[in-house]
Design a protein around this motif. Structure first.
Motif, PDB file in Angstrom:
ATOM      1  N   CYS A 149     -28.067 -63.168 -41.303  1.00 54.17           N
ATOM      2  CA  CYS A 149     -27.706 -64.564 -41.534  1.00 54.17           C
ATOM      3  C   CYS A 149     -28.553 -65.116 -42.678  1.00 54.17           C
ATOM      4  CB  CYS A 149     -27.953 -65.357 -40.249  1.00 54.17           C
ATOM      5  SG  CYS A 149     -27.742 -67.127 -40.458  1.00 54.17           S
ATOM      6  N   CYS A 195     -31.022 -68.233 -41.066  1.00 55.04           N
ATOM      7  CA  CYS A 195     -32.266 -67.949 -40.359  1.00 55.04           C
ATOM      8  C   CYS A 195     -32.854 -66.597 -40.734  1.00 55.04           C
ATOM      9  CB  CYS A 195     -32.043 -68.035 -38.843  1.00 55.04           C
ATOM     10  SG  CYS A 195     -30.856 -66.831 -38.203  1.00 55.04           S
ATOM     11  N   CYS A 235     -23.204 -66.131 -37.468  1.00 59.14           N
ATOM     12  CA  CYS A 235     -24.487 -66.020 -36.794  1.00 59.14           C
ATOM     13  C   CYS A 235     -24.419 -66.804 -35.486  1.00 59.14           C
ATOM     14  CB  CYS A 235     -25.591 -66.584 -37.678  1.00 59.14           C
ATOM     15  SG  CYS A 235     -27.198 -66.641 -36.861  1.00 59.14           S
ATOM     16  N   ASP A 238     -26.797 -67.982 -33.801  1.00 55.11           N
ATOM     17  CA  ASP A 238     -27.840 -69.012 -33.725  1.00 55.11           C
ATOM     18  C   ASP A 238     -27.534 -70.223 -34.592  1.00 55.11           C
ATOM     19  OD1 ASP A 238     -29.264 -67.517 -31.940  1.00 55.11           O
ATOM     20  OD2 ASP A 238     -30.460 -66.526 -33.472  1.00 55.11           O
ATOM     21  N   CYS A 239     -27.078 -69.998 -35.823  1.00 55.75           N
ATOM     22  CA  CYS A 239     -26.782 -71.136 -36.690  1.00 55.75           C
ATOM     23  C   CYS A 239     -25.382 -70.962 -37.270  1.00 55.75           C
ATOM     24  CB  CYS A 239     -27.820 -71.292 -37.791  1.00 55.75           C
ATOM     25  SG  CYS A 239     -28.575 -69.781 -38.384  1.00 55.75           S
TER      26      CYS A 239
HETATM   27 ZN   LIG Z   1     -28.722 -67.635 -38.278  1.00 56.56          ZN
END
Ligand SMILES: [Zn+2]
Length: 112
Positions: free
Chosen positions: A70, A73, A86, A88-89
């Protein structure tokens, strides 16, 4: 069924490397993003090799999971589904760093 054309091109590569020596097994790595069904690949391999000098050579398929990096991050994630995002983000651009491979890794040659 693109597995069939893949097997046809694999035969050419394997025969070139085997150079006339009998082949016992062919190991391949298939990335998850390739959307290749291992069972279908094995079936096609049997079909296209049975009338060739590679008849009886076993195909061993190893699946490689898709992995992304990603840009948000910087973390790497293994993907469960072929969705390039991703976990997470969401929304950040990602780079596919593993999962697009199709490699013949090993040829097992019979003793002559
Ligand atoms: Zn990420």
């Amino acid at each position: 069924m693109h597995e069939l054309s893949i097997c046809h091109s694999m035969i050419g590569i394997v025969q070139k490397h085997a150079a006339g020596r009998p082949v016992r097994a062919v190991h391949v790595q298939v990335g998850a993003m390739r959307q290749i069904v291992p069972d279908t690949l094995s079936y096609c391999w049997t079909l296209v090799t049975e009338s060739s000098e590679l008849a009886g050579a076993e195909l061993r398929v190893e699946q490689v999971p898709a992995k992304i990096r990603c840009s948000g991050c910087g973390r790497e994630h293994v993907l469960d589904a072929p969705v390039l995002a991703c976990p997470d983000c969401a929304g950040q651009p990602v780079e596919l760093i593993q999962g697009d491979e199709f490699l013949i890794t090993t040829l097992e040659l019979a003793e002559v």
